[in-house]
Design a protein around this motif. Sequence first.
Motif, PDB file in Angstrom:
ATOM      1  N   ALA A  68      96.145  66.128   0.498  1.00  0.00           N
ATOM      2  CA  ALA A  68      94.963  65.362   0.895  1.00  0.00           C
ATOM      3  C   ALA A  68      94.218  66.076   2.023  1.00  0.00           C
ATOM      4  CB  ALA A  68      95.370  63.965   1.337  1.00  0.00           C
ATOM      5  N   PRO A  69      92.900  66.044   1.997  1.00  0.00           N
ATOM      6  CA  PRO A  69      92.116  66.756   3.010  1.00  0.00           C
ATOM      7  C   PRO A  69      92.032  65.992   4.324  1.00  0.00           C
ATOM      8  CG  PRO A  69      90.648  65.610   1.521  1.00  0.00           C
ATOM      9  CD  PRO A  69      92.041  65.405   0.984  1.00  0.00           C
ATOM     10  N   ARG A  70      91.508  66.679   5.306  1.00  0.00           N
ATOM     11  CA  ARG A  70      91.127  66.043   6.569  1.00  0.00           C
ATOM     12  C   ARG A  70      89.609  65.985   6.619  1.00  0.00           C
ATOM     13  NH1 ARG A  70      89.519  67.820  11.628  1.00  0.00           N
ATOM     14  NH2 ARG A  70      89.950  70.002  11.089  1.00  0.00           N
ATOM     15  N   LEU A  71      89.086  64.835   6.984  1.00  0.00           N
ATOM     16  CA  LEU A  71      87.649  64.671   7.143  1.00  0.00           C
ATOM     17  C   LEU A  71      87.296  64.574   8.619  1.00  0.00           C
ATOM     18  CD1 LEU A  71      86.932  61.943   4.422  1.00  0.00           C
ATOM     19  CD2 LEU A  71      86.867  64.426   4.155  1.00  0.00           C
ATOM     20  N   ARG A  72      86.104  65.006   8.922  1.00  0.00           N
ATOM     21  CA  ARG A  72      85.530  64.753  10.246  1.00  0.00           C
ATOM     22  C   ARG A  72      84.277  63.925  10.008  1.00  0.00           C
ATOM     23  NH1 ARG A  72      81.662  66.602  13.736  1.00  0.00           N
ATOM     24  NH2 ARG A  72      82.194  66.584  15.968  1.00  0.00           N
ATOM     25  N   VAL A  73      84.363  62.656  10.344  1.00  0.00           N
ATOM     26  CA  VAL A  73      83.276  61.711  10.083  1.00  0.00           C
ATOM     27  C   VAL A  73      82.593  61.398  11.406  1.00  0.00           C
ATOM     28  CG1 VAL A  73      82.669  59.452   9.160  1.00  0.00           C
ATOM     29  CG2 VAL A  73      84.546  60.755   8.135  1.00  0.00           C
ATOM     30  N   ILE A 153      82.007  57.956   2.189  1.00  0.00           N
ATOM     31  CA  ILE A 153      82.344  57.089   3.314  1.00  0.00           C
ATOM     32  C   ILE A 153      81.472  55.846   3.191  1.00  0.00           C
ATOM     33  CG2 ILE A 153      82.559  56.894   5.816  1.00  0.00           C
ATOM     34  CD1 ILE A 153      84.223  59.160   4.574  1.00  0.00           C
ATOM     35  N   LEU A 154      82.095  54.669   3.245  1.00  0.00           N
ATOM     36  CA  LEU A 154      81.350  53.421   3.107  1.00  0.00           C
ATOM     37  C   LEU A 154      81.689  52.486   4.266  1.00  0.00           C
ATOM     38  CD1 LEU A 154      82.748  54.118  -0.013  1.00  0.00           C
ATOM     39  CD2 LEU A 154      80.758  52.725  -0.571  1.00  0.00           C
ATOM     40  N   PRO A 215      77.264  52.735   1.594  1.00  0.00           N
ATOM     41  CA  PRO A 215      77.533  54.180   1.641  1.00  0.00           C
ATOM     42  C   PRO A 215      76.803  54.826   2.819  1.00  0.00           C
ATOM     43  CG  PRO A 215      76.915  53.475  -0.575  1.00  0.00           C
ATOM     44  CD  PRO A 215      76.617  52.329   0.339  1.00  0.00           C
ATOM     45  N   THR A 216      77.540  55.550   3.650  1.00  0.00           N
ATOM     46  CA  THR A 216      76.947  56.145   4.849  1.00  0.00           C
ATOM     47  C   THR A 216      77.260  57.628   5.010  1.00  0.00           C
ATOM     48  OG1 THR A 216      78.858  55.265   6.052  1.00  0.00           O
ATOM     49  CG2 THR A 216      76.796  54.027   6.223  1.00  0.00           C
ATOM     50  N   GLY A 217      78.228  58.145   4.263  1.00  0.00           N
ATOM     51  CA  GLY A 217      78.582  59.552   4.396  1.00  0.00           C
ATOM     52  C   GLY A 217      79.028  60.129   3.073  1.00  0.00           C
ATOM     53  N   PHE A 218      78.848  61.455   2.934  1.00  0.00           N
ATOM     54  CA  PHE A 218      79.162  62.083   1.648  1.00  0.00           C
ATOM     55  C   PHE A 218      79.440  63.568   1.830  1.00  0.00           C
ATOM     56  CE2 PHE A 218      77.749  64.630  -1.969  1.00  0.00           C
ATOM     57  CZ  PHE A 218      78.538  64.099  -2.982  1.00  0.00           C
ATOM     58  N   THR A 219      80.372  64.061   1.021  1.00  0.00           N
ATOM     59  CA  THR A 219      80.550  65.491   0.799  1.00  0.00           C
ATOM     60  C   THR A 219      81.249  65.646  -0.542  1.00  0.00           C
ATOM     61  OG1 THR A 219      81.302  67.596   1.754  1.00  0.00           O
ATOM     62  CG2 THR A 219      82.789  65.706   1.969  1.00  0.00           C
TER      63      THR A 219
END
Length: 253
Positions: A68-73, A153-154, A215-219
Amino acid sequence: MSKPIYRYLAKRRWEGYNKKIVEQRISQFHITPDILPKLTPKYDVELHFRRSKIPAGKILPSNLTEVAPRLRVQPFDAGERLVTVVIVDPDVPDTESDAFSKRCHFLAANIPVSPTDPSLPLGRLNRDAHIAVPYLPAFAQKGAPYHRLAIFILDQPGNKPLDIAALRAQYNKKTVTDESSSSSASTSSSSAVAAPVPATGFSLKSLRDKFALTPTGFTLFRTVWDEHTADVMHRAGVPGADVEFRPNRPTPS
């Protein structure tokens, strides 16, 4: 990022370049309307696998994305908020209908994020408190087009926690992957042992509407069949590594 001026400057930098790149990827890879009818990022989302920072849309080796990845939000407004994280593959071949279906590769909720604490290592989340669908490694079978793994990201409404048990009951359903079904017109395979994986037919729009998420973030990243895919699928208990997709030949008139 504890002071308004820092958040303001960071947001300006993001809007000046990185946000435009993300919006371009949303259009380029048809995230809208394939997954959601509309998407406007408000948070800066960075994707990291192991120690590598991944540009949005890059094709990655399957052994790199096995964990699983690490996200920086990075939000730009003050305060902590609860978010839901979803990873969706909208490119699952459905040989019976000669179309594509969607599969949820990860679903977690009630995750606190703030401007001063943007790190979100998905592999370290508490399973009981947050995870509804455990991480399923990305994979694409031989001969299939690349798969898009879209990460959303929601925001949760009113920062109220969601019912993880209800999410599990609704979305952590298991089935034998559609891709393990052979079709003489488009695939060739030897016998494979069926194993349960998350069911196809997932709808992010339905999840969003049912729980009033924003929805507020995406990659995203992409995956293709490579020299590591069969081993990754085997370790994940996913059948179908012996399936090869072949293009349909037009019938002579």
